[in-house]
Write a protein that holds these residues in place. Structure first.
Motif, PDB file in Angstrom:
ATOM      1  N   UNK A  42       1.093  -0.870   0.497  1.00  0.00           N
ATOM      2  CA  UNK A  42      -0.456  -0.557  -0.452  1.00  0.00           C
ATOM      3  C   UNK A  42       0.794   1.432   0.249  1.00  0.00           C
ATOM      4  N   UNK A  43      -0.142   2.501  -0.333  1.00  0.00           N
ATOM      5  CA  UNK A  43       1.027   3.968  -0.388  1.00  0.00           C
ATOM      6  C   UNK A  43       0.736   4.390   0.359  1.00  0.00           C
ATOM      7  N   UNK A  44      -0.364   3.770   0.686  1.00  0.00           N
ATOM      8  CA  UNK A  44      -1.354   5.370   2.333  1.00  0.00           C
ATOM      9  C   UNK A  44      -1.305   4.304   3.417  1.00  0.00           C
ATOM     10  N   UNK A  45      -1.743   4.704   5.006  1.00  0.00           N
ATOM     11  CA  UNK A  45      -2.210   3.767   6.107  1.00  0.00           C
ATOM     12  C   UNK A  45      -3.384   3.288   5.647  1.00  0.00           C
ATOM     13  N   UNK A  46      -4.128   2.691   6.233  1.00  0.00           N
ATOM     14  CA  UNK A  46      -6.001   2.331   5.489  1.00  0.00           C
ATOM     15  C   UNK A  46      -6.592   3.249   6.316  1.00  0.00           C
TER      16      UNK A  46
ATOM     17  N   UNK B 135       5.253   5.580   6.880  1.00  0.00           N
ATOM     18  CA  UNK B 135       4.111   5.483   5.862  1.00  0.00           C
ATOM     19  C   UNK B 135       3.010   6.754   6.191  1.00  0.00           C
ATOM     20  N   UNK B 136       3.102   7.579   4.621  1.00  0.00           N
ATOM     21  CA  UNK B 136       1.657   8.876   4.887  1.00  0.00           C
ATOM     22  C   UNK B 136       0.706   8.136   5.468  1.00  0.00           C
ATOM     23  N   UNK B 137      -0.417   9.076   6.258  1.00  0.00           N
ATOM     24  CA  UNK B 137      -2.134   8.273   6.036  1.00  0.00           C
ATOM     25  C   UNK B 137      -2.676   9.242   4.738  1.00  0.00           C
ATOM     26  N   UNK B 153      -7.566   6.179  -0.415  1.00  0.00           N
ATOM     27  CA  UNK B 153      -6.387   4.841  -0.145  1.00  0.00           C
ATOM     28  C   UNK B 153      -5.756   4.423  -1.341  1.00  0.00           C
ATOM     29  N   UNK B 154      -4.470   4.047  -2.165  1.00  0.00           N
ATOM     30  CA  UNK B 154      -4.164   3.486  -3.840  1.00  0.00           C
ATOM     31  C   UNK B 154      -3.161   2.019  -2.669  1.00  0.00           C
ATOM     32  N   UNK B 155      -3.069   1.415  -3.414  1.00  0.00           N
ATOM     33  CA  UNK B 155      -2.528   0.142  -3.502  1.00  0.00           C
ATOM     34  C   UNK B 155      -2.522  -0.524  -4.073  1.00  0.00           C
ATOM     35  N   UNK B 156      -1.513  -1.188  -4.376  1.00  0.00           N
ATOM     36  CA  UNK B 156      -0.749  -2.710  -5.189  1.00  0.00           C
ATOM     37  C   UNK B 156      -1.118  -4.036  -5.207  1.00  0.00           C
TER      38      UNK B 156
END
Lengths: 112, 297
Positions: A42-46, B135-137, B153-156
């Motif tokens: 992930x890029x950010x916290x959930x 890790x950013x918010x 919310x961005x994720x792979x």
């Protein structure tokens, strides 16, 4: 005094049990603590703020709840007043029904 | 071996499959067996089954999934040879008997270490400005539905996500569980023609609908007997030119027919909920999906 002893005993027992359980369990490693994304990252916290869009539900709640709130005292008065009370309730329900019809048009009854 | 461990060893072995190139149909057929349980996440598994070739670029993802299986764990490789079910059950019994299993592959360090700065150790200033654990918010962006400013919310996701075709890596941006942006980073792995078998395609959708029983029956060659499954798929989901929507493609697959091309399927994902998107992707054949992904990747 006896009460305090009982409380102290159960507190000590639950702490001992929690400690024993935490030692029994495998420690969670860093990769296990990360969210599972099928190998992705992930890029950010959930933790995120999202809107659960309550406004349409609120409209519906007020329409039906106000109806019920008025109906209980009305049921008592209806016995003595008769047809007049019936007509008044009819007018009240008609006004509320406009709200429900408006809500219907706005898609309140459609789950999104 | 205690009576409790013996009892556990008799239960279906919880296996998380990592499917590589050319292995999808055989793995799907393997899990129609009642002796094996296909775990929905590594956390629920004890065994990791790696089947088919995994490209070098996805090795780290594989290691991550491997480490996410709780200890004690065992990893097995399968190249299509006979007797895999017995090997898996043997491994499961070995674990139940108290084997220590495989060691971690990745270092046991947080990917984003604790910064130890800020009022609450969040590593930055202000309520949202911090980067807890490096890790950013999530930050706000316009919602696709009504323009409200909500967190994104961005994720792979992938290449080994259970709800996506093996090999497919999507970079998705979600608001709540609605997809607002979606990019294909890696197409699904090439699979043999056998993977387009209508029974397997319908079984994939049934599994996503939470009906593993009918899915297994279908793979074993029987009838699905899944009353209402077709209606559980939203009408108009993943609609494509000349190929209908997901509901129609599911009905076709149950009748033993395969859909055509899946061009533009990734464009239909924007605005869908995550669960719907997974269903839409599963509604096309693996070969058509790979073709569509190669065009946009």
């Amino acid at each position: 005094m006896a009460t305090l002893l009982v409380i102290a005993f159960w507190t000590a027992a639950s702490v001992a049990l929690a400690l024993a359980l935490s030692r029994l369990q495998n420690r969670t490693s860093a990769p296990q603590a990360a969210p599972f994304l099928g190998g992705g990252t992930p890029d950010t916290h959930a933790w995120q703020r999202y809107h659960f869009r309550a406004y349409t539900m609120t409209l519906l709640f007020i329409a039906f709840e106000m109806e019920m709130m008025f109906m209980y005292p009305w049921a008592v008065v209806f016995v003595s007043e008769g047809l007049k009370a019936m007509a008044e309730m009819g007018m009240f329900l008609t006004i509320l029904a406009v709200g429900i019809l408006y809500g219907w048009r706005e898609g309140v009854f459609r789950w999104e | 071996m205690s009576w409790l461990a013996r009892l556990a060893a008799g239960a279906p072995a919880p296996v998380y499959p990592v499917i590589g190139e050319g292995a999808q149909p055989r793995v799907e057929r393997l899990f129609a067996s009642a002796a094996l349980e296909r775990a929905q996440s590594p956390r629920a598994a004890a065994l990791l089954l790696v089947s088919g070739n995994i490209p070098e670029a996805h090795r780290e993802a594989l290691d991550r999934v491997h480490d996410q299986v709780p200890r004690p764990r065992l990893g097995l490789h399968w190249e299509g040879d006979d007797g895999i079910e017995e090997r898996l059950l043997d491994a499961w019994r070995t674990l139940c008997a108290g084997a220590t299993g495989d060691a971690d592959r990745l270092p046991d360090e947080p990917p984003n270490p604790w910064e130890g700065e800020g009022d609450f150790g969040q590593g930055g200033e202000g309520m949202m400005g911090g980067v807890p654990y490096g890790r950013p918010m999530a930050m706000t962006g316009e919602d696709v539905r009504d323009g409200l400013e909500l967190d994104r919310y961005t994720a792979r996701v992938g290449p080994f996500a259970p709800m996506l075709p093996p090999g497919l890596v999507l970079e998705v941006t979600l608001q709540g569980d609605v997809i607002v942006a979606c990019d294909v980073l890696s197409p699904p792995y090439p699979q043999p023609e056998d993977a387009d078998d209508p029974a397997l395609c319908a079984a994939r959708m049934l599994r996503l609908l939470g009906l593993p029983g009918p899915a297994d029956r279908l793979i074993r060659g029987g009838a699905a007997h899944a009353i209402g499954a077709r209606r559980a798929i939203p009408r108009g989901l993943g609609r494509l030119e000349n190929a209908g929507d997901a509901r129609m493609r599911f009905a076709d697959a149950l009748r033993g027919r395969n859909g055509g091309a899946a061009d533009g399927i990734f464009d239909t994902l924007i605005g869908l909920e995550w669960s719907e998107a997974a269903l839409a992707l599963a509604s096309v054949t693996p070969s058509a999906l790979r073709q569509a992904a190669l065009e946009v990747a």
